[in-house]
Motif scaffolding. Structure first.
Motif, mmCIF file in Angstrom:
data_model
loop_
_atom_site.group_PDB
_atom_site.id
_atom_site.type_symbol
_atom_site.label_atom_id
_atom_site.label_comp_id
_atom_site.label_asym_id
_atom_site.label_seq_id
_atom_site.Cartn_x
_atom_site.Cartn_y
_atom_site.Cartn_z
ATOM 1 N N MET A 1 -5.354 34.971 -5.237
ATOM 2 C CA MET A 1 -3.994 35.351 -5.592
ATOM 3 C C MET A 1 -3.162 34.108 -5.842
ATOM 4 S SD MET A 1 -1.136 37.380 -3.330
ATOM 5 C CE MET A 1 -2.045 38.924 -3.382
ATOM 6 N N GLU A 2 -2.466 34.070 -6.951
ATOM 7 C CA GLU A 2 -1.615 32.932 -7.271
ATOM 8 C C GLU A 2 -0.278 33.039 -6.551
ATOM 9 O OE1 GLU A 2 -2.392 30.246 -9.065
ATOM 10 O OE2 GLU A 2 -4.409 31.070 -9.218
ATOM 11 N N ALA A 3 0.236 31.908 -6.117
ATOM 12 C CA ALA A 3 1.558 31.903 -5.498
ATOM 13 C C ALA A 3 2.596 32.222 -6.564
ATOM 14 C CB ALA A 3 1.844 30.543 -4.880
ATOM 15 N N THR A 4 3.535 33.064 -6.245
ATOM 16 C CA THR A 4 4.576 33.428 -7.200
ATOM 17 C C THR A 4 5.941 33.200 -6.590
ATOM 18 O OG1 THR A 4 4.523 35.721 -6.422
ATOM 19 C CG2 THR A 4 3.151 35.177 -8.319
ATOM 20 N N LEU A 5 6.876 32.863 -7.408
ATOM 21 C CA LEU A 5 8.249 32.681 -6.958
ATOM 22 C C LEU A 5 9.005 33.993 -7.108
ATOM 23 C CD1 LEU A 5 10.486 30.675 -6.051
ATOM 24 C CD2 LEU A 5 11.108 30.541 -8.448
ATOM 25 N N VAL A 6 9.759 34.339 -6.108
ATOM 26 C CA VAL A 6 10.564 35.557 -6.140
ATOM 27 C C VAL A 6 12.012 35.169 -5.954
ATOM 28 C CG1 VAL A 6 10.930 37.818 -5.129
ATOM 29 C CG2 VAL A 6 8.649 36.819 -5.111
ATOM 30 N N ARG A 7 12.837 35.499 -6.915
ATOM 31 C CA ARG A 7 14.260 35.175 -6.812
ATOM 32 C C ARG A 7 15.015 36.349 -6.199
ATOM 33 N NH1 ARG A 7 15.859 30.673 -9.261
ATOM 34 N NH2 ARG A 7 14.479 29.679 -10.763
ATOM 35 N N SER A 8 16.040 36.057 -5.442
ATOM 36 C CA SER A 8 16.854 37.085 -4.821
ATOM 37 C C SER A 8 18.202 37.188 -5.508
ATOM 38 C CB SER A 8 17.061 36.759 -3.339
ATOM 39 O OG SER A 8 18.009 37.627 -2.778
ATOM 40 N N LYS A 9 18.708 38.405 -5.625
ATOM 41 C CA LYS A 9 20.058 38.594 -6.160
ATOM 42 C C LYS A 9 21.111 38.078 -5.177
ATOM 43 C CE LYS A 9 18.690 42.826 -8.587
ATOM 44 N NZ LYS A 9 18.842 44.297 -8.623
ATOM 45 N N ASP A 10 20.799 38.177 -3.895
ATOM 46 C CA ASP A 10 21.732 37.748 -2.847
ATOM 47 C C ASP A 10 21.367 36.337 -2.414
ATOM 48 O OD1 ASP A 10 23.153 37.277 -0.528
ATOM 49 O OD2 ASP A 10 22.991 39.334 0.182
ATOM 50 N N PRO A 11 22.239 35.353 -2.571
ATOM 51 C CA PRO A 11 21.895 33.976 -2.226
ATOM 52 C C PRO A 11 21.650 33.747 -0.745
ATOM 53 C CG PRO A 11 24.232 34.160 -2.740
ATOM 54 C CD PRO A 11 23.594 35.463 -3.108
ATOM 55 N N GLU A 12 22.015 34.722 0.105
ATOM 56 C CA GLU A 12 21.776 34.572 1.540
ATOM 57 C C GLU A 12 20.354 34.970 1.935
ATOM 58 O OE1 GLU A 12 23.955 33.492 4.113
ATOM 59 O OE2 GLU A 12 24.980 32.718 2.351
ATOM 60 N N ILE A 13 19.690 35.768 1.112
ATOM 61 C CA ILE A 13 18.374 36.288 1.459
ATOM 62 C C ILE A 13 17.342 35.170 1.438
ATOM 63 C CG2 ILE A 13 16.577 37.932 0.823
ATOM 64 C CD1 ILE A 13 19.140 39.224 1.819
ATOM 65 N N LEU A 14 16.508 35.113 2.478
ATOM 66 C CA LEU A 14 15.434 34.128 2.567
ATOM 67 C C LEU A 14 14.118 34.847 2.328
ATOM 68 C CD1 LEU A 14 16.801 32.291 5.691
ATOM 69 C CD2 LEU A 14 16.762 31.404 3.366
ATOM 70 N N THR A 134 22.142 41.954 7.375
ATOM 71 C CA THR A 134 21.774 43.076 8.234
ATOM 72 C C THR A 134 21.005 42.633 9.471
ATOM 73 O OG1 THR A 134 19.688 43.397 7.036
ATOM 74 C CG2 THR A 134 21.627 44.586 6.232
ATOM 75 N N LYS A 135 20.633 41.342 9.545
ATOM 76 C CA LYS A 135 19.831 40.789 10.653
ATOM 77 C C LYS A 135 18.437 41.417 10.709
ATOM 78 C CE LYS A 135 23.539 38.557 12.023
ATOM 79 N NZ LYS A 135 23.744 37.146 11.678
ATOM 80 N N ASP A 136 17.915 41.836 9.577
ATOM 81 C CA ASP A 136 16.606 42.483 9.519
ATOM 82 C C ASP A 136 15.548 41.561 8.934
ATOM 83 O OD1 ASP A 136 17.396 44.866 10.589
ATOM 84 O OD2 ASP A 136 17.629 45.903 8.675
ATOM 85 N N ILE A 137 14.358 41.607 9.525
ATOM 86 C CA ILE A 137 13.152 41.051 8.915
ATOM 87 C C ILE A 137 12.408 42.226 8.294
ATOM 88 C CG2 ILE A 137 10.916 39.952 9.354
ATOM 89 C CD1 ILE A 137 12.293 38.624 11.822
ATOM 90 N N VAL A 138 12.200 42.180 6.993
ATOM 91 C CA VAL A 138 11.553 43.284 6.283
ATOM 92 C C VAL A 138 10.223 42.773 5.737
ATOM 93 C CG1 VAL A 138 11.796 45.023 4.482
ATOM 94 C CG2 VAL A 138 13.827 44.174 5.658
ATOM 95 N N MET A 139 9.130 43.488 6.045
ATOM 96 C CA MET A 139 7.803 42.990 5.706
ATOM 97 C C MET A 139 6.906 44.094 5.170
ATOM 98 S SD MET A 139 7.254 40.563 9.097
ATOM 99 C CE MET A 139 5.702 39.909 8.533
ATOM 100 N N TRP A 140 6.045 43.705 4.250
ATOM 101 C CA TRP A 140 4.995 44.593 3.759
ATOM 102 C C TRP A 140 3.735 44.289 4.546
ATOM 103 C CZ3 TRP A 140 1.571 43.169 -0.905
ATOM 104 C CH2 TRP A 140 0.598 44.161 -1.105
ATOM 105 N N PHE A 141 3.188 45.289 5.213
ATOM 106 C CA PHE A 141 1.957 45.132 5.986
ATOM 107 C C PHE A 141 0.778 45.365 5.054
ATOM 108 C CE2 PHE A 141 -1.459 46.471 8.799
ATOM 109 C CZ PHE A 141 -1.351 45.601 9.858
#
Length: 284
Positions: A1-14, A134-141
């Motif tokens: 799998m190639e590393a891909t860059l993902v841009r966020s609409k919200d500049p606060e999102i990490l 929101t103080k949430d960590i959101v993850m795909w398992f």
């Protein structure tokens, strides 16, 4: 799998995304036998349609941990153990006052369901993200992830949450990502996690992609460049090496950054480059 860059609409999102085939190779992780034994006392309960949850507080831990997801019970308990051990590592290493806000994980076993939530912040192609709003960590398992990769991913995202919730530190961006990478690369020693393991792939990314940027220039790099598709692997790798140097040799400077104080890196470049060379030359 190639590393891909993902841009966020919200500049606060990490946002976190990596080449899972090559970019993670720390020397050791929490043993499966420990995870199995440690997780037996953690109860998983139903939380709405198809969702399960774990919410707990243990003596000695400054925050509760709240994990919600549609995962199997054993997976939920394993994630809880990872989070507990990473929180302990962070508390021992960078400390901070106790908070009442929990660390919240939201796990999705189905990529589509994760993407629907992630679309709101423009991160539908990421593996995970931390939302300071929101103080949430959101993850795909992703079920194809290895035991080690999942531990590293939890460590990366929980570092972002810990710095925000406990240390109230959201910047600068290179420091946030460098710290997350620093704690993501850990070893299991004497029954606890220790940060700062050397990662050969990170070093290769830095050296292969044009080499390091002078430190005074690097700490001024804007968000747009930090997440640029042609540079982000090198810049993440350099952020990791700079934080590694600070944690080893300039802990007061790292503490000032955690306390949101401005720092002066003038004259520090030579020492950091020397440390970088030693990292490259360490026996494997």
């Amino acid at each position: 799998m190639e590393a891909t860059l993902v841009r966020s609409k919200d500049p606060e999102i990490l946002i976190h995304s990596w080449d899972r085939g090559t970019s993670l190779n720390p020397p050791s992780f929490i043993p499966r036998s420990y995870v199995t034994k440690r997780s037996k006392g953690l109860q998983v309960r139903k939380s709405g349609k198809n969702l399960k949850w774990i919410s707990f507080h243990e003596a000695g831990f400054p925050n509760t941990i709240d994990i919600v997801g549609d995962l199997a019970h054993d997976d939920m308990r394993a994630v809880a153990v990872y989070a507990l051990e990473v929180e302990d590592m962070l508390a021992r290493t960078i400390g901070g006052p106790a908070k009442t806000i929990p660390f919240r994980f939201r796990f999705f076993s189905k990529r589509l369901e994760f993407s629907l939530m992630a679309q709101k912040v423009g991160a539908s192609n990421a593996m995970s993200y931390y939302n300071p709003g929101t103080k949430d960590i959101v993850m795909w398992f992703d079920e194809t992830m290895t035991h080690d990769q999942l531990q590293a991913l939890v460590a990366h995202e929980l570092t972002h949450a810990y710095m925000d919730i406990v240390n109230e530190c959201r910047g600068p961006l290179w420091f946030q990502e460098g710290m997350a990478e620093y704690f993501q690369h850990f070893t299991w020693e004497n029954g606890q996690l220790e940060p700062g393991a050397i990662n050969e792939v990170e070093l290769a990314n830095l050296m292969r992609a044009g080499g390091p940027i002078p430190l005074e220039e690097f700490v001024k790099i804007p968000r747009s460049r930090m997440y640029d598709s042609s540079e982000f692997q090198r810049l993440y790798a350099q952020a990791w090496t700079v934080v590694h140097f600070l944690m080893e040799f300039e802990p007061d400077t790292a503490r000032e950054l955690l306390q949101r104080q401005p720092i002066n890196v003038r004259g520090m470049d030579r020492e950091w480059q020397s440390h970088l060379r030693s990292m490259v030359e360490l026996p494997r």
